[in-house]
Motif scaffolding. Structure first.
Motif, PDB file in Angstrom:
ATOM      1  N   MET A  91     -27.486  21.160   3.360  1.00  0.00           N
ATOM      2  CA  MET A  91     -26.928  21.061   1.955  1.00  0.00           C
ATOM      3  C   MET A  91     -25.973  22.178   1.718  1.00  0.00           C
ATOM      4  O   MET A  91     -26.616  23.606   1.727  1.00  0.00           O
ATOM      5  CB  MET A  91     -28.268  21.180   1.379  1.00  0.00           C
ATOM      6  CG  MET A  91     -28.076  21.637  -0.386  1.00  0.00           C
ATOM      7  SD  MET A  91     -27.681  20.711  -1.295  1.00  0.00           S
ATOM      8  CE  MET A  91     -28.755  19.671  -1.595  1.00  0.00           C
ATOM      9  N   ASN A  92     -24.983  21.817   0.463  1.00  0.00           N
ATOM     10  CA  ASN A  92     -23.886  22.686   0.015  1.00  0.00           C
ATOM     11  C   ASN A  92     -24.442  24.217  -0.431  1.00  0.00           C
ATOM     12  O   ASN A  92     -25.787  23.651  -1.247  1.00  0.00           O
ATOM     13  CB  ASN A  92     -22.717  22.885  -0.084  1.00  0.00           C
ATOM     14  CG  ASN A  92     -22.103  21.455   0.579  1.00  0.00           C
ATOM     15  OD1 ASN A  92     -22.021  21.630   1.592  1.00  0.00           O
ATOM     16  ND2 ASN A  92     -21.858  20.294  -0.500  1.00  0.00           N
ATOM     17  N   ARG A  93     -24.975  25.300  -0.826  1.00  0.00           N
ATOM     18  CA  ARG A  93     -24.802  26.441  -1.749  1.00  0.00           C
ATOM     19  C   ARG A  93     -23.996  27.389  -2.521  1.00  0.00           C
ATOM     20  O   ARG A  93     -22.821  27.867  -1.472  1.00  0.00           O
ATOM     21  CB  ARG A  93     -25.604  27.004  -0.777  1.00  0.00           C
ATOM     22  CG  ARG A  93     -27.035  27.906  -0.988  1.00  0.00           C
ATOM     23  CD  ARG A  93     -28.355  28.738   0.037  1.00  0.00           C
ATOM     24  NE  ARG A  93     -29.334  26.967   0.596  1.00  0.00           N
ATOM     25  CZ  ARG A  93     -29.973  28.372   0.824  1.00  0.00           C
ATOM     26  NH1 ARG A  93     -30.139  28.923   1.563  1.00  0.00           N
ATOM     27  NH2 ARG A  93     -30.725  26.576   0.790  1.00  0.00           N
ATOM     28  N   LEU A  94     -24.411  27.361  -3.353  1.00  0.00           N
ATOM     29  CA  LEU A  94     -23.450  28.555  -3.741  1.00  0.00           C
ATOM     30  C   LEU A  94     -23.991  29.307  -4.644  1.00  0.00           C
ATOM     31  O   LEU A  94     -25.608  29.571  -5.656  1.00  0.00           O
ATOM     32  CB  LEU A  94     -22.594  27.476  -5.502  1.00  0.00           C
ATOM     33  CG  LEU A  94     -21.414  28.644  -6.245  1.00  0.00           C
ATOM     34  CD1 LEU A  94     -20.699  28.643  -5.124  1.00  0.00           C
ATOM     35  CD2 LEU A  94     -21.587  28.313  -7.907  1.00  0.00           C
ATOM     36  N   TYR A  95     -24.111  30.321  -4.126  1.00  0.00           N
ATOM     37  CA  TYR A  95     -24.422  32.200  -4.527  1.00  0.00           C
ATOM     38  C   TYR A  95     -23.717  32.819  -6.005  1.00  0.00           C
ATOM     39  O   TYR A  95     -22.447  32.957  -5.329  1.00  0.00           O
ATOM     40  CB  TYR A  95     -24.658  33.184  -3.021  1.00  0.00           C
ATOM     41  CG  TYR A  95     -25.517  32.610  -2.388  1.00  0.00           C
ATOM     42  CD1 TYR A  95     -27.193  33.091  -2.196  1.00  0.00           C
ATOM     43  CD2 TYR A  95     -24.989  31.626  -0.874  1.00  0.00           C
ATOM     44  CE1 TYR A  95     -27.474  32.358  -0.996  1.00  0.00           C
ATOM     45  CE2 TYR A  95     -25.627  31.398   0.336  1.00  0.00           C
ATOM     46  CZ  TYR A  95     -26.716  31.704   0.243  1.00  0.00           C
ATOM     47  OH  TYR A  95     -28.163  31.540   0.848  1.00  0.00           O
ATOM     48  N   HIS A  96     -24.336  32.287  -6.812  1.00  0.00           N
ATOM     49  CA  HIS A  96     -23.674  32.565  -7.868  1.00  0.00           C
ATOM     50  C   HIS A  96     -24.155  33.311  -9.227  1.00  0.00           C
ATOM     51  O   HIS A  96     -25.561  34.028  -8.524  1.00  0.00           O
ATOM     52  CB  HIS A  96     -22.801  31.843  -8.466  1.00  0.00           C
ATOM     53  CG  HIS A  96     -24.128  30.872  -9.710  1.00  0.00           C
ATOM     54  ND1 HIS A  96     -24.156  31.067 -10.414  1.00  0.00           N
ATOM     55  CD2 HIS A  96     -25.875  30.425  -9.162  1.00  0.00           C
ATOM     56  CE1 HIS A  96     -25.193  30.278 -11.247  1.00  0.00           C
ATOM     57  NE2 HIS A  96     -26.533  29.930  -9.909  1.00  0.00           N
ATOM     58  N   PHE A  97     -23.378  34.136  -9.994  1.00  0.00           N
ATOM     59  CA  PHE A  97     -24.094  34.176 -11.427  1.00  0.00           C
ATOM     60  C   PHE A  97     -23.596  33.816 -12.470  1.00  0.00           C
ATOM     61  O   PHE A  97     -21.722  33.412 -12.405  1.00  0.00           O
ATOM     62  CB  PHE A  97     -23.691  35.807 -11.469  1.00  0.00           C
ATOM     63  CG  PHE A  97     -24.355  36.810 -12.693  1.00  0.00           C
ATOM     64  CD1 PHE A  97     -26.137  36.934 -12.832  1.00  0.00           C
ATOM     65  CD2 PHE A  97     -24.279  37.086 -13.352  1.00  0.00           C
ATOM     66  CE1 PHE A  97     -26.488  37.675 -13.709  1.00  0.00           C
ATOM     67  CE2 PHE A  97     -24.399  37.226 -14.779  1.00  0.00           C
ATOM     68  CZ  PHE A  97     -26.037  37.091 -14.839  1.00  0.00           C
ATOM     69  N   PRO A  98     -24.406  33.305 -13.135  1.00  0.00           N
ATOM     70  CA  PRO A  98     -24.024  32.218 -14.126  1.00  0.00           C
ATOM     71  C   PRO A  98     -23.382  32.449 -15.515  1.00  0.00           C
ATOM     72  O   PRO A  98     -22.423  31.875 -15.459  1.00  0.00           O
ATOM     73  CB  PRO A  98     -25.785  32.575 -14.883  1.00  0.00           C
ATOM     74  CG  PRO A  98     -27.029  32.512 -14.568  1.00  0.00           C
ATOM     75  CD  PRO A  98     -26.227  33.897 -13.079  1.00  0.00           C
ATOM     76  N   LEU A  99     -23.193  34.562 -15.461  1.00  0.00           N
ATOM     77  CA  LEU A  99     -22.103  34.143 -16.818  1.00  0.00           C
ATOM     78  C   LEU A  99     -20.940  34.692 -16.100  1.00  0.00           C
ATOM     79  O   LEU A  99     -20.051  35.831 -16.564  1.00  0.00           O
ATOM     80  CB  LEU A  99     -22.685  35.422 -17.967  1.00  0.00           C
ATOM     81  CG  LEU A  99     -22.314  35.215 -19.112  1.00  0.00           C
ATOM     82  CD1 LEU A  99     -22.967  33.812 -19.701  1.00  0.00           C
ATOM     83  CD2 LEU A  99     -22.611  36.213 -20.214  1.00  0.00           C
ATOM     84  N   SER A 100     -20.824  35.036 -14.808  1.00  0.00           N
ATOM     85  CA  SER A 100     -19.300  35.191 -13.354  1.00  0.00           C
ATOM     86  C   SER A 100     -18.446  34.229 -14.603  1.00  0.00           C
ATOM     87  O   SER A 100     -18.781  32.891 -13.596  1.00  0.00           O
ATOM     88  CB  SER A 100     -20.229  35.551 -12.488  1.00  0.00           C
ATOM     89  OG  SER A 100     -18.365  35.386 -11.300  1.00  0.00           O
ATOM     90  N   PRO A 101     -17.023  34.257 -14.807  1.00  0.00           N
ATOM     91  CA  PRO A 101     -16.362  33.683 -15.214  1.00  0.00           C
ATOM     92  C   PRO A 101     -16.356  33.039 -13.774  1.00  0.00           C
ATOM     93  O   PRO A 101     -15.453  31.353 -13.656  1.00  0.00           O
ATOM     94  CB  PRO A 101     -15.060  33.842 -15.424  1.00  0.00           C
ATOM     95  CG  PRO A 101     -15.202  35.377 -15.083  1.00  0.00           C
ATOM     96  CD  PRO A 101     -16.962  35.757 -15.412  1.00  0.00           C
ATOM     97  N   PHE A 102     -15.734  33.588 -12.488  1.00  0.00           N
ATOM     98  CA  PHE A 102     -14.904  32.973 -11.048  1.00  0.00           C
ATOM     99  C   PHE A 102     -16.240  32.510  -9.890  1.00  0.00           C
ATOM    100  O   PHE A 102     -15.865  31.222  -9.688  1.00  0.00           O
ATOM    101  CB  PHE A 102     -15.074  34.806 -10.607  1.00  0.00           C
ATOM    102  CG  PHE A 102     -13.856  35.541 -11.076  1.00  0.00           C
ATOM    103  CD1 PHE A 102     -12.213  34.994 -10.897  1.00  0.00           C
ATOM    104  CD2 PHE A 102     -14.744  36.803 -11.286  1.00  0.00           C
ATOM    105  CE1 PHE A 102     -12.160  36.064 -11.853  1.00  0.00           C
ATOM    106  CE2 PHE A 102     -13.521  37.279 -11.671  1.00  0.00           C
ATOM    107  CZ  PHE A 102     -12.234  37.479 -12.027  1.00  0.00           C
ATOM    108  N   CYS A 103     -17.288  32.038 -10.970  1.00  0.00           N
ATOM    109  CA  CYS A 103     -18.246  31.489 -10.087  1.00  0.00           C
ATOM    110  C   CYS A 103     -18.903  30.360 -11.075  1.00  0.00           C
ATOM    111  O   CYS A 103     -18.721  28.973 -10.670  1.00  0.00           O
ATOM    112  CB  CYS A 103     -20.367  32.320 -10.781  1.00  0.00           C
ATOM    113  SG  CYS A 103     -20.162  33.489  -8.908  1.00  0.00           S
ATOM    114  N   ARG A 104     -17.998  30.832 -12.210  1.00  0.00           N
ATOM    115  CA  ARG A 104     -18.083  29.116 -13.019  1.00  0.00           C
ATOM    116  C   ARG A 104     -16.911  28.631 -12.977  1.00  0.00           C
ATOM    117  O   ARG A 104     -16.793  26.957 -13.120  1.00  0.00           O
ATOM    118  CB  ARG A 104     -18.707  29.694 -14.563  1.00  0.00           C
ATOM    119  CG  ARG A 104     -19.645  29.897 -15.470  1.00  0.00           C
ATOM    120  CD  ARG A 104     -19.197  30.659 -16.391  1.00  0.00           C
ATOM    121  NE  ARG A 104     -20.681  30.762 -16.848  1.00  0.00           N
ATOM    122  CZ  ARG A 104     -21.440  30.249 -18.762  1.00  0.00           C
ATOM    123  NH1 ARG A 104     -20.035  29.697 -19.544  1.00  0.00           N
ATOM    124  NH2 ARG A 104     -22.166  30.375 -18.442  1.00  0.00           N
TER     125      ARG A 104
END
Length: 221
Positions: free
Chosen positions: A1-14
């Motif tokens: 499974m592909n996995r994205l470590y992110h923060f919801p209110l980060s524009p770069f993650c978005r």
């Protein structure tokens, strides 16, 4: 499974999430408090920044490096034009929103209003927020000018430039810091982008302690 470590209110993650969704790449989202990086997370990215994408047996970091990798390995639908001059214009605008817009506006508004509270790193700086509120008007005027000459920000087709811009603006819109009355063309452009299926998960984001404004997920504002 592909996995994205992110923060919801980060524009770069978005931005990365939009590209993944547009290309219909399934991914597990793992929320990461990047300001409290674990040893395990620092192994994935010693810079301690999100996004980080695990895909194809690799661990990739830096939003633009990730987006370019996805474009090169899964070119359909294309988010970069084939023409070198048009491709350069897309990259110029991506850099504009990732760098100039982010530091002129997003840092001064989203970081001050939201991230500082989440990180427990002090109170909002009124001067920074005033600067961000002034700067966003300049950027909306520039986007208005671009859209007066083009169908999308970089040309006749939707590109990564549109996702880079929408990622920044969606973070501001989450905290009601965009005056959409400043430009009908920019408002119409954003409505087109956020109406895409790729935008659905972003419109569903919920930040603890910061409820969505009523208009945020409304496709008709």
């Amino acid at each position: 499974m592909n996995r994205l470590y992110h923060f919801p209110l980060s524009p770069f993650c978005r931005k990365v999430r939009l590209v993944l969704a547009e290309k219909k790449i399934e991914v597990e989202l793992v929320e990461e408090k990047y300001w409290e990086p674990s040893t395990e997370f620092l192994r994935r990215n010693p810079a301690g920044k999100v996004p980080v994408l695990k895909i194809d047996g690799m661990t990739l970091s830096d939003s633009q490096a990730i987006c370019e990798y996805l474009e090169e390995t899964m070119p359909d639908p294309a988010l970069l034009p084939r023409d070198p001059a048009q491709r350069a214009e897309v990259r110029r605008l991506v850099a504009w929103f990732d760098d100039k817009f982010h530091h002129d506006v997003t840092v001064n508004l989203v970081h001050e209003r939201v991230h500082k509270k989440l990180m427990r790193s002090g109170y909002p700086d009124g001067r920074a927020m005033k600067s961000g509120a002034t700067n966003v008007k300049f950027h909306i005027k520039y986007m208005h000018w671009l859209l007066d000459h083009r169908r999308w920000l970089a040309g006749d087709q939707m590109t990564l430039a549109d996702f880079a811009a929408a990622a920044q603006l969606s973070c501001l819109d989450y905290i009601s810091d965009v005056d959409w009355s400043l430009s009908a063309p920019v408002k119409d452009w954003y409505a087109k982008v956020k109406s895409r299926p790729a935008f659905r998960s972003i419109l569903a984001d919920q930040i603890f302690g910061f409820p969505q404004p009523a208009h945020y997920a409304d496709l008709d504002f």
